[in-house]
Design an enzyme around this catalytic site. Structure first.
Site, PDB file in Angstrom:
ATOM      1  N   HIS A 193       0.845  -1.200   0.000  1.00 37.60           N
ATOM      2  CA  HIS A 193       0.000   0.000   0.000  1.00 37.60           C
ATOM      3  C   HIS A 193       0.877   1.245   0.000  1.00 37.60           C
ATOM      4  O   HIS A 193       1.743   1.413   0.866  1.00 37.60           O
ATOM      5  CB  HIS A 193      -0.944   0.003   1.208  1.00 37.60           C
ATOM      6  N   ARG A 195       0.656   4.499   0.660  1.00 35.71           N
ATOM      7  CA  ARG A 195       0.786   5.545   1.686  1.00 35.71           C
ATOM      8  C   ARG A 195       1.390   5.045   2.997  1.00 35.71           C
ATOM      9  O   ARG A 195       1.639   5.828   3.903  1.00 35.71           O
ATOM     10  CB  ARG A 195      -0.588   6.141   1.972  1.00 35.71           C
ATOM     11  N   ARG A 266      -6.123  -6.600  -2.672  1.00 36.56           N
ATOM     12  CA  ARG A 266      -7.412  -7.213  -3.023  1.00 36.56           C
ATOM     13  C   ARG A 266      -7.268  -7.935  -4.359  1.00 36.56           C
ATOM     14  O   ARG A 266      -8.249  -8.398  -4.925  1.00 36.56           O
ATOM     15  CB  ARG A 266      -8.521  -6.143  -3.169  1.00 36.56           C
ATOM     16  N   HIS A 318       2.641  -3.775   6.582  1.00 37.24           N
ATOM     17  CA  HIS A 318       1.709  -2.686   6.282  1.00 37.24           C
ATOM     18  C   HIS A 318       1.731  -1.711   7.462  1.00 37.24           C
ATOM     19  O   HIS A 318       2.465  -1.876   8.417  1.00 37.24           O
ATOM     20  CB  HIS A 318       0.286  -3.240   6.128  1.00 37.24           C
ATOM     21  N   GLU A 388       0.928  -5.132  10.754  1.00 34.18           N
ATOM     22  CA  GLU A 388       0.579  -3.707  10.678  1.00 34.18           C
ATOM     23  C   GLU A 388       1.505  -2.992  11.655  1.00 34.18           C
ATOM     24  O   GLU A 388       1.386  -3.155  12.872  1.00 34.18           O
ATOM     25  CB  GLU A 388      -0.878  -3.474  11.079  1.00 34.18           C
TER      26      GLU A 388
HETATM   27  O1  0X9 Z   1      -6.952  -4.030   4.423  1.00 38.39           O
HETATM   28  C1  0X9 Z   1      -5.821  -4.428   4.208  1.00 38.39           C
HETATM   29  O2  0X9 Z   1      -5.416  -4.734   3.085  1.00 38.39           O
HETATM   30  C2  0X9 Z   1      -4.828  -4.555   5.380  1.00 38.39           C
HETATM   31  N1  0X9 Z   1      -4.943  -3.413   6.240  1.00 38.39           N
HETATM   32  S1  0X9 Z   1      -4.409  -1.960   5.715  1.00 38.39           S
HETATM   33  O3  0X9 Z   1      -4.830  -0.955   6.678  1.00 38.39           O
HETATM   34  N2  0X9 Z   1      -2.833  -1.946   5.701  1.00 38.39           N
HETATM   35  O4  0X9 Z   1      -4.907  -1.721   4.407  1.00 38.39           O
HETATM   36  C3  0X9 Z   1      -5.138  -5.807   6.164  1.00 38.39           C
HETATM   37  C4  0X9 Z   1      -5.035  -7.087   5.398  1.00 38.39           C
HETATM   38  C5  0X9 Z   1      -5.250  -8.303   6.219  1.00 38.39           C
HETATM   39  N3  0X9 Z   1      -5.302  -9.499   5.423  1.00 38.39           N
HETATM   40  C6  0X9 Z   1      -6.381  -9.876   4.697  1.00 38.39           C
HETATM   41  N4  0X9 Z   1      -7.531  -9.332   4.833  1.00 38.39           N
HETATM   42  N5  0X9 Z   1      -6.212 -10.890   3.878  1.00 38.39           N
HETATM   43 ZN    ZN Z   2      -1.842  -1.830   3.949  1.00 35.44          ZN
END
Ligand code: 0X9
Ligand code: ZN
Length: 422
Positions: A193, A195, A266, A318, A388
């Site tokens: 990501h 940012r 995603r 992240h 995180e």
């Molecule tokens: O939403 C996300 O992609 C991640 N959090 S963030 O705030 N860095 O964007 C968490 C991802 C956790 N893993 C999955 N959901 N597979």
């Molecule tokens: Zn992230």
């Protein structure tokens, strides 16, 4: 909902339909500014108001000491309205960030000369790299080139593909080869990501430690080869440096839309398109037109798949929130390795100072499909984690550069102790 709240709610919805989300972005090419934007923290409830707010701005969920909160990015025009709505709905809130642009302007001030001196490694000097400031992708990339050429006996540089905008996607393998038997390995990536700047900073710090301070880490390196990719999404990262600090996605063009980018987290091909994803190219959680539609996720998929039998642990960094998360992330479903993943996650958290929340991604945070962690686990890499990094919201994504070294040191301890316990 009482009458006045209802009226405000209608007004709010009308206003937000007319105005769209983020910073002041007059022309695509100009810098997006966040003057007067604030970040408010409120409790995590099912209140319909939250859904309305969510449809008009960004809301980030965070778990701190077992309590979950929602952090809301509020543009100046909506400040009063949102505060009134929260008051009417009897939802308490605090202001985490008063003026986001001020925080952005102060974020990358060079910190502490002593620290600079102690981290002037040979390759850092050659490439202009340091961990007292956030660095450009070019600098990180030159630093990796230098490691590959100066420490060839231990560091092997791979260019595993190129981004949508043509930037080389680089990985370094740290390994002491030639001992007869094939070693197991660990994969570490950052910068999925755009940012989340602390991620490439901390992952490049891990790289520096393992390559330029190898002797201190012989325990880890005798046992494992380590693949490190500090920036998986360099286009997005550069875009946050040059144009919009709050950009999250890649920068690819989307057919039929003027909105750019896909959420790389995603876009991986396990349960792609499920919960917590969007089909809308303008959304920050746009899943892409198909699984692995992005050159960045394709490159990582191909590189890891070819080596998956030897990779024992997948770690992706992240921010923010201070959490050690493990699959599944696509939905709150159990799996048989959960206890084992939890045990190792807790070891990592303890090594990092015991301030990380540990748990399954979908249960602790929210369900979100197409994440790299789920995909890695589905490929047979049992120990798969999303970490995180800090903080828990006081600075959020805009963590001041003087935090890079302390956060990275903790992350290094977490990685080493987790590797040691699998
Ligand atoms: O939403 C996300 O992609 C991640 N959090 S963030 O705030 N860095 O964007 C968490 C991802 C956790 N893993 C999955 N959901 N597979
Ligand atoms: Zn992230």
């Amino acid at each position: 909902m009482n009458r006045s709240l209802e009226m405000l709610f209608i007004l709010f919805t009308a206003i937000t339909v007319l105005q769209t989300v983020t910073g002041v972005d007059i022309f695509e090419t100009e810098r997006t500014l966040y003057n007067g934007f604030s970040v408010l923290r409120t409790e995590d409830t099912d209140e319909p108001l939250i859904e309305a707010i969510r449809s008009s701005t960004e809301v980030w969920k965070v778990t701190v000491d077992n309590a979950t909160y929602l952090d809301i990015l509020v543009k100046p025009e909506l400040q009063n309205m949102i505060e009134q709505l929260l008051n009417c709905a009897n939802m308490s809130y605090t202001t985490l960030i008063q003026d986001l642009q001020k925080a952005i302007d102060l974020e990358n001030e060079e910190s502490d000369e002593v620290a600079v001196a102690s981290f002037k490694t040979s390759c850092a000097t050659t490439s202009g790299m340091s961990w007292t400031q956030y660095q450009s992708y070019d600098t990180i990339s030159s630093y990796m080139d230098c490691l590959g050429s100066q420490y060839g006996y231990i560091a092997q540089l791979y260019t595993i593909g190129s981004s949508s905008e043509g930037r080389p996607l680089k990985v370094i393998k740290i390994g002491t080869e030639g001992r007869g038997q094939r070693k197991q390995s660990i994969w570490i990536d950052g910068g999925i990501h755009a940012r989340e700047w602390i991620s490439p900073a901390a992952v490049s710090y891990l790289l520096m430690e393992l390559v330029e301070n190898t002797n201190t880490h012989s325990d880890l390196l005798n046992q494992y080869d380590v693949y490190v990719m500090p920036v998986m999404n360099p286009d997005g990262y550069e875009y946050t440096r040059e144009s919009n600090r709050m950009w999250r996605k890649t920068r690819s063009l989307n057919r039929g839309s003027s909105c750019r980018g896909v959420d790389p987290n995603r876009n991986f091909g396990y349960e792609w398109g499920g919960k917590g994803t969007s089909q809308d190219p303008c959304s920050d959680i746009y899943r892409g037109s198909s699984a692995f539609s992005e050159p960045e996720t394709q490159a990582v998929r191909d590189f890891i798949t070819a080596r998956k039998r030897n990779i024992k642990m997948y770690l992706t960094f992240h921010s923010y929130g201070q959490m050690v998360l493990y699959p599944w992330g696509y939905d709150a479903v159990d799996h048989r390795d959960e206890n084992e993943l939890d045990r190792v996650g807790r070891i990592g958290s303890r090594a990092a100072g015991n301030k990380y929340t540990v748990g399954s991604a979908a249960k602790v945070l929210y369900p979100a499909a197409g994440g790299s962690d789920d995909w890695a686990m589905s490929e047979g890499i049992k120990f798969s984690y999303t970490i995180e990094l800090p903080d828990t919201g006081s600075h959020g994504f805009i963590l001041p550069a003087n935090q890079i070294i302390p956060v990275s040191k903790e992350a290094l301890q977490a990685v080493k102790s987790m590797a040691d316990s699998i």
